[in-house]
Design a protein around this motif. Structure first.
Motif, PDB file in Angstrom:
ATOM      1  N   GLU A   1       0.827  -1.188   0.000  1.00 24.53           N
ATOM      2  CA  GLU A   1       0.000   0.000   0.000  1.00 24.53           C
ATOM      3  C   GLU A   1       0.872   1.252   0.000  1.00 24.53           C
ATOM      4  O   GLU A   1       1.817   1.370   0.778  1.00 24.53           O
ATOM      5  N   PHE A   2       0.555   2.210  -0.899  1.00 26.45           N
ATOM      6  CA  PHE A   2       1.240   3.492  -0.990  1.00 26.45           C
ATOM      7  C   PHE A   2       0.271   4.579  -0.546  1.00 26.45           C
ATOM      8  O   PHE A   2      -0.956   4.393  -0.577  1.00 26.45           O
ATOM      9  N   ALA A   3       0.832   5.760  -0.142  1.00 23.48           N
ATOM     10  CA  ALA A   3      -0.053   6.825   0.315  1.00 23.48           C
ATOM     11  C   ALA A   3       0.594   8.183   0.146  1.00 23.48           C
ATOM     12  O   ALA A   3       1.822   8.316   0.201  1.00 23.48           O
ATOM     13  N   TYR A   4      -0.224   9.226  -0.089  1.00 23.87           N
ATOM     14  CA  TYR A   4       0.164  10.618   0.049  1.00 23.87           C
ATOM     15  C   TYR A   4      -1.059  11.343   0.582  1.00 23.87           C
ATOM     16  O   TYR A   4      -2.198  11.031   0.195  1.00 23.87           O
ATOM     17  N   GLY A   5      -0.820  12.320   1.447  1.00 26.42           N
ATOM     18  CA  GLY A   5      -1.958  12.954   2.087  1.00 26.42           C
ATOM     19  C   GLY A   5      -2.806  11.889   2.737  1.00 26.42           C
ATOM     20  O   GLY A   5      -2.314  11.030   3.472  1.00 26.42           O
ATOM     21  N   ASN A   6      -4.087  11.917   2.526  1.00 26.28           N
ATOM     22  CA  ASN A   6      -4.941  10.847   3.039  1.00 26.28           C
ATOM     23  C   ASN A   6      -5.442   9.924   1.917  1.00 26.28           C
ATOM     24  O   ASN A   6      -6.443   9.250   2.063  1.00 26.28           O
ATOM     25  N   ARG A   7      -4.737   9.919   0.780  1.00 27.96           N
ATOM     26  CA  ARG A   7      -5.030   8.997  -0.317  1.00 27.96           C
ATOM     27  C   ARG A   7      -4.171   7.742  -0.163  1.00 27.96           C
ATOM     28  O   ARG A   7      -2.962   7.827   0.042  1.00 27.96           O
ATOM     29  N   THR A   8      -4.791   6.574  -0.209  1.00 26.58           N
ATOM     30  CA  THR A   8      -4.053   5.312  -0.192  1.00 26.58           C
ATOM     31  C   THR A   8      -4.258   4.585  -1.513  1.00 26.58           C
ATOM     32  O   THR A   8      -5.350   4.619  -2.101  1.00 26.58           O
ATOM     33  N   VAL A   9      -3.206   3.943  -1.971  1.00 26.57           N
ATOM     34  CA  VAL A   9      -3.247   3.159  -3.217  1.00 26.57           C
ATOM     35  C   VAL A   9      -2.640   1.800  -2.918  1.00 26.57           C
ATOM     36  O   VAL A   9      -1.432   1.698  -2.648  1.00 26.57           O
ATOM     37  N   ARG A  10      -3.447   0.751  -2.944  1.00 30.51           N
ATOM     38  CA  ARG A  10      -2.931  -0.607  -2.724  1.00 30.51           C
ATOM     39  C   ARG A  10      -2.815  -1.322  -4.067  1.00 30.51           C
ATOM     40  O   ARG A  10      -3.787  -1.419  -4.820  1.00 30.51           O
ATOM     41  N   LEU A  11      -1.611  -1.807  -4.350  1.00 29.07           N
ATOM     42  CA  LEU A  11      -1.332  -2.566  -5.570  1.00 29.07           C
ATOM     43  C   LEU A  11      -1.134  -4.032  -5.202  1.00 29.07           C
ATOM     44  O   LEU A  11      -0.400  -4.344  -4.258  1.00 29.07           O
ATOM     45  N   THR A  12      -1.757  -4.923  -5.973  1.00 33.98           N
ATOM     46  CA  THR A  12      -1.624  -6.359  -5.732  1.00 33.98           C
ATOM     47  C   THR A  12      -1.317  -7.049  -7.053  1.00 33.98           C
ATOM     48  O   THR A  12      -2.110  -6.969  -8.003  1.00 33.98           O
ATOM     49  N   PHE A  13      -0.153  -7.700  -7.110  1.00 31.26           N
ATOM     50  CA  PHE A  13       0.260  -8.451  -8.296  1.00 31.26           C
ATOM     51  C   PHE A  13       0.062  -9.941  -8.022  1.00 31.26           C
ATOM     52  O   PHE A  13       0.381 -10.434  -6.940  1.00 31.26           O
ATOM     53  N   SER A  14      -0.438 -10.658  -9.022  1.00 31.25           N
ATOM     54  CA  SER A  14      -0.577 -12.112  -8.901  1.00 31.25           C
ATOM     55  C   SER A  14      -0.208 -12.752 -10.231  1.00 31.25           C
ATOM     56  O   SER A  14      -0.479 -12.201 -11.297  1.00 31.25           O
ATOM     57  N   ALA A  15       0.432 -13.929 -10.162  1.00 27.09           N
ATOM     58  CA  ALA A  15       0.895 -14.620 -11.370  1.00 27.09           C
ATOM     59  C   ALA A  15      -0.230 -15.426 -11.985  1.00 27.09           C
ATOM     60  O   ALA A  15      -1.125 -15.911 -11.288  1.00 27.09           O
ATOM     61  N   TRP A  16      -0.197 -15.578 -13.305  1.00 26.15           N
ATOM     62  CA  TRP A  16      -1.169 -16.422 -13.997  1.00 26.15           C
ATOM     63  C   TRP A  16      -0.869 -17.878 -13.680  1.00 26.15           C
ATOM     64  O   TRP A  16       0.268 -18.269 -13.425  1.00 26.15           O
ATOM     65  N   LEU A  17      -1.885 -18.718 -13.767  1.00 28.61           N
ATOM     66  CA  LEU A  17      -1.722 -20.117 -13.405  1.00 28.61           C
ATOM     67  C   LEU A  17      -0.760 -20.838 -14.334  1.00 28.61           C
ATOM     68  O   LEU A  17       0.062 -21.639 -13.904  1.00 28.61           O
ATOM     69  N   THR A  18      -0.830 -20.556 -15.624  1.00 32.89           N
ATOM     70  CA  THR A  18      -0.037 -21.311 -16.596  1.00 32.89           C
ATOM     71  C   THR A  18       1.095 -20.505 -17.217  1.00 32.89           C
ATOM     72  O   THR A  18       1.762 -21.002 -18.112  1.00 32.89           O
ATOM     73  N   ARG A  19       1.286 -19.275 -16.768  1.00 28.21           N
ATOM     74  CA  ARG A  19       2.362 -18.458 -17.312  1.00 28.21           C
ATOM     75  C   ARG A  19       3.143 -17.814 -16.175  1.00 28.21           C
ATOM     76  O   ARG A  19       2.574 -17.214 -15.281  1.00 28.21           O
ATOM     77  N   GLN A  20       4.455 -17.914 -16.222  1.00 28.09           N
ATOM     78  CA  GLN A  20       5.289 -17.318 -15.198  1.00 28.09           C
ATOM     79  C   GLN A  20       5.747 -15.919 -15.567  1.00 28.09           C
ATOM     80  O   GLN A  20       6.436 -15.275 -14.790  1.00 28.09           O
ATOM     81  N   ASP A  21       5.380 -15.453 -16.740  1.00 27.45           N
ATOM     82  CA  ASP A  21       5.815 -14.132 -17.177  1.00 27.45           C
ATOM     83  C   ASP A  21       4.643 -13.200 -17.431  1.00 27.45           C
ATOM     84  O   ASP A  21       4.781 -12.180 -18.094  1.00 27.45           O
ATOM     85  N   VAL A  22       3.458 -13.519 -16.902  1.00 24.37           N
ATOM     86  CA  VAL A  22       2.283 -12.661 -17.021  1.00 24.37           C
ATOM     87  C   VAL A  22       1.696 -12.455 -15.625  1.00 24.37           C
ATOM     88  O   VAL A  22       1.462 -13.426 -14.900  1.00 24.37           O
ATOM     89  N   TYR A  23       1.469 -11.203 -15.279  1.00 23.08           N
ATOM     90  CA  TYR A  23       0.970 -10.884 -13.936  1.00 23.08           C
ATOM     91  C   TYR A  23      -0.290 -10.025 -14.046  1.00 23.08           C
ATOM     92  O   TYR A  23      -0.400  -9.150 -14.912  1.00 23.08           O
TER      93      TYR A  23
END
Length: 632
Positions: free
Chosen positions: A595-617
């Motif tokens: 989670e990133f933030a400035y002021g009172n704005r929060t931005v949560r980033l979540t990356f997850s891998a594809w089931l059959t590909r290791q180079d696609v998120y």
């Protein structure tokens, strides 16, 4: 079948091929395609329409201009050679079959071998071979021609009595009779078979399969369909069934050909002494890598690549050699597998399990009987898998074998323990058993190069919150997919979230460190009317953390220790966009989320891998607000 008139290019239908004299073409289809039945029909109709009225009115009896003048060079060349040799009719598979008719196509495929056998002569066009050197040379293009690698040309080589080889310019290279020894070297097909000195059914099933083991077809099903004539069987053609076509072919062969060499494929152990010294503790049933080999029938002709030396023996000869009188049962297909009756010999070994040898009515090139190694699916049952692991100094420890070659001395030692038994063995691989998800790195590697995809539902949710999502990147066609190479700049691969009063820029790229890690930084600017931190409200500045980027939530709670640097919105330099190593690595984030933030704005980033590909998120984005304490 449709025959092509070599004079005017018209079609002529016949029902009994052996009552007509015609030439037939064998060739490899060009990548750009060949002229079809419909193409020639269109030429014929156009020619008739153009000349028909004029001929009726003026009663001109001159022949119509030949359709062949506008046909392809291959069709013109074949017809010219056929006319030169005195044949009015020719057959060419590309244009003499109406493939829009499924019934006609199925009939043609099932009759193909017969049509080639009934032809007076077969012209084999090798369009990747010139006529400038001897075909017998060691490095000749004749030896390397694609014609010898295609599935359909095997029966086109064997079925006709006369085959004439031509170069790409339709110059004579030789006949099958003249080049029989050379063709045998190239294809493995016995010259006696090529010259029709012995019938095909005198050759074992395994050897005939070995001829096709190195050949390819455009459609997977054609690997089976092209062999129907080689084994004298017929079956419906069902394009789309994949490998099941070859299973059906073997089932048809078992109904018509009394030859157990069809089971003798895959790795064979030729040192039978090793069998009693190094039988491994595991069977093939324990290892999913051999899910295809543990079954009775092969999945492809490729499985017979080493089976060319295996021959069948008659029932009388087999009974004399094993000293047992019995009759082979018919092969019965059940939901559990295929049932058959075989002489069975038990082998006790150190694995506390019993392995059995099922002796087959066939022998190898040395004259030794072959036996399948059977492993019980369950002790005491009559159901087995084929194959076992055997260890030996001559082979890697516990190498896998399906069969063993039994020397005469070994056979005489163990035959007293043999008994006739009905066994049930899976005859085909399960259609679902091998369909397991491909293993992916756990946790995900999150390395470059890679693709980052923003799902549609994420973009839709952002729109509901007043933000439009767009990807800024080079050479990218998909709006919300970022292609990140090993050299992608953080200034070139950006996901922009923009509202009426606020802009959030998510920069992605490879970290400059040596690990090729995917790294992320976030920059926010504008005024969305949010209650900001005191430093922002007082001076119109944004507190910059991590070199001018939005801080992570953990950094935000320790402003004093980080030493905030005030800068105007949008003043971050490109050089400052690079994240702090290694905290900016997605691989270092717990669960791929931060989670990133400035002021009172929060931005949560979540990356997850594809089931059959290791180079696609997949990238998930969640926006929020929170109360931020005043900073003195």
């Amino acid at each position: 079948m449709w025959l092509l008139d070599t004079d005017d290019g018209s079609f002529f239908w016949i029902d009994r091929p052996r009552e007509h004299r015609y030439a037939i073409l064998s060739h490899v289809w060009r990548q750009g395609g060949e002229e079809t039945f419909q193409d020639l029909r269109a030429l014929q109709n156009a020619e008739k329409a153009r000349k028909g009225l004029k001929r009726r009115l003026l009663k001109i009896r001159t022949p119509l201009p030949s359709v062949l003048s506008r046909a392809s060079d291959k069709i013109r060349g074949c017809c010219a050679v056929a006319r030169k040799h005195g044949y009015r009719w020719a057959w060419i598979d590309s244009c003499c079959i109406d493939k829009t008719s499924s019934s006609e196509l199925s009939e043609a495929i099932n009759s193909m071998h017969e049509w080639y056998a009934a032809a007076d002569v077969c012209f084999a066009l090798l369009d990747d071979v010139g006529d400038d050197h001897d075909p017998r040379l060691k490095d000749s293009k004749f030896r390397r021609s694609r014609w010898f690698t295609r599935g359909w040309t095997l029966q086109e080589l064997i079925a006709p009595a006369v085959v004439v080889f031509f170069s790409k310019d339709w110059r004579l290279l030789g006949t099958k009779e003249q080049l029989a020894d050379l063709v045998e070297q190239i294809t493995g097909v016995d010259r006696a078979v090529l010259r029709h000195e012995i019938p095909l059914d005198a050759v074992s099933v395994a050897r005939r399969m070995s001829w096709a083991s190195k050949r390819q077809t455009t459609r997977e099903e054609d690997r089976a369909y092209s062999l129907m004539g080689i084994f004298g069987v017929n079956m419906p053609t069902i394009y789309g069934e994949g490998q099941n076509a070859f299973i059906r072919l073997q089932e048809e062969i078992l109904k018509h050909v009394p030859d157990q060499t069809i089971f003798a494929w895959g790795p064979t152990l030729f040192d039978d002494a090793v069998l009693y010294k190094g039988l491994g503790p595991r069977s093939v049933a324990d290892d999913s890598r051999y899910w295809q080999s543990r079954n009775l029938l092969a999945w492809s002709p490729d499985a017979f690549i080493t089976s060319g030396g295996i021959s069948s023996i008659s029932l009388d000869t087999f009974e004399n050699r094993v000293g047992l009188a019995f009759s082979f049962s018919e092969y019965h297909v059940t939901s559990y597998g295929m049932r058959l009756r075989v002489p069975l010999i038990p082998i006790q070994h150190g694995s506390n399990k019993t392995t059995y040898l099922a002796i087959l009515a066939c022998e190898d090139a040395a004259g030794n009987l072959l036996a399948l190694m059977l492993f019980p699916q369950r002790e005491g049952s009559s159901r087995y898998y084929v194959g076992h692991y055997v260890g030996s100094p001559q082979v890697p420890p516990y190498a896998y074998f399906r069969a063993v070659s039994l020397s005469k001395a070994r056979l005489s030692e163990i035959l007293h323990t043999a008994g006739i038994q009905d066994v049930c063995i899976p005859y085909r691989a399960s259609l679902m058993g091998h369909r397991k998800p491909q293993p992916i790195a756990s946790p995900a590697l999150f390395k470059c190069p890679c693709d980052v995809v923003v799902p549609g539902w994420v973009a839709s949710k952002l729109r509901e919150e007043g933000f439009a999502a767009a990807a800024l990147r080079e050479n990218n066609d998909d709006d919300l997919t970022l292609h990140i190479s090993e050299v992608t700049s953080f200034a070139d691969s950006i996901l922009v979230l923009k509202s009426a009063k606020e802009t959030i820029r998510i920069h992605m790229g490879r970290c400059p460190c040596i690990g090729q890690f995917l790294a992320v930084s976030v920059v926010g600017s504008g005024d969305a009317g949010l209650e900001r931190a005191a430093t922002v409200r007082s001076g119109g500045m944004v507190s910059g953390f991590d070199n001018g980027l939005l801080s992570s939530r953990q950094d935000k709670r320790s402003i004093g220790s980080l030493g905030a640097v005030d800068r105007p919105f949008g003043a971050a330099k490109i050089a400052d966009l690079a994240p702090r190593c290694p905290t900016g690595h997605v691989a270092a984030w717990e669960g791929g989320s931060k989670e990133f933030a400035y002021g009172n704005r929060t931005v949560r980033l979540t990356f997850s891998a594809w089931l059959t590909r290791q180079d696609v998120y997949t990238l998930g984005v969640e926006l929020g607000t929170e109360e931020v304490p005043e900073v003195e």
